[in-house]
Design a protein around this motif. Sequence first.
Motif, PDB file in Angstrom:
ATOM      1  N   LEU A   1     -13.942  -1.990   1.499  1.00  0.00           N
ATOM      2  CA  LEU A   1     -12.708  -1.783   2.258  1.00  0.00           C
ATOM      3  C   LEU A   1     -12.315  -0.315   2.276  1.00  0.00           C
ATOM      4  N   MET A   2     -11.559   0.049   3.297  1.00  0.00           N
ATOM      5  CA  MET A   2     -11.027   1.409   3.422  1.00  0.00           C
ATOM      6  C   MET A   2      -9.573   1.320   3.845  1.00  0.00           C
ATOM      7  N   THR A   3      -8.768   2.271   3.384  1.00  0.00           N
ATOM      8  CA  THR A   3      -7.403   2.379   3.913  1.00  0.00           C
ATOM      9  C   THR A   3      -7.005   3.843   4.022  1.00  0.00           C
ATOM     10  N   ILE A   4      -6.107   4.113   4.962  1.00  0.00           N
ATOM     11  CA  ILE A   4      -5.462   5.418   5.074  1.00  0.00           C
ATOM     12  C   ILE A   4      -4.007   5.193   4.677  1.00  0.00           C
ATOM     13  N   ALA A   5      -3.636   5.692   3.524  1.00  0.00           N
ATOM     14  CA  ALA A   5      -2.269   5.476   3.015  1.00  0.00           C
ATOM     15  C   ALA A   5      -1.284   6.350   3.788  1.00  0.00           C
TER      16      ALA A   5
END
Length: 230
Positions: free
Chosen positions: A157-161
């Motif tokens: 998974l990846m996220t941009i906070a």
Amino acid sequence: MIKENLQEVERRICEACKRSGRDRSEVQLIAVSKTKPVSMIEEAYAEGIRRFGENKPQELRDKYEEMEKDIKWHMIGHLQRNKVKYVVGRAALIHSVDSVRLAEAIDQEAEKKGIVMPVLVEVNVASEESKFGVRVEECADFIENIAKMEHISVEGLMTIAPFVENAEDNRKYFAKLRELSVDISAKNIDNVNMRDLSMGMTGDYEVAIEEGATMVRVGTGIFGERNYNL
């Protein structure tokens, strides 16, 4: 400048690993080279960096052709279906899969090239209107759906906070992504490996590491401020 910046980033990664009882080998540094000239990438390469992140497919393609072939390129920006052909076969990993139609386009292009393309699913953990990514509550079903495709493999998974002044404000989002990763891993979905968590950028990568990031995406901290006029 790049040499000194890399030394500082490395020091901070090591400290964050130490604080969280992790081994330094568990965290990959992705040097975000978007908008930066090849000359700057070559400086980082000379310091031993082999993983670079790009936002634009054509820029990734052009730099891939120009640079040494032992570099692992990471597609970290939003990817449109008609640009998939520039990335599949050149990128080591696509971080930003956020729709079934995009996954289908990657799957078809990978089939043409006779490869299996590793991808991460982008999750909009903070539910920001301005950000891409699937919602937390939809993520497991989304992954079960795209995992059936034969020419992609879901690696995590990846996220941009959110952009925040205080990195601690993003800890809850990184912890949430880690929790989601554990939940999905427990489902034992075929063709899904929750090996990687791509989270944390220049302003908050230490907190991300403390919460389990296996990949941090650092651009400004290495190359300085970006020129968005290019």
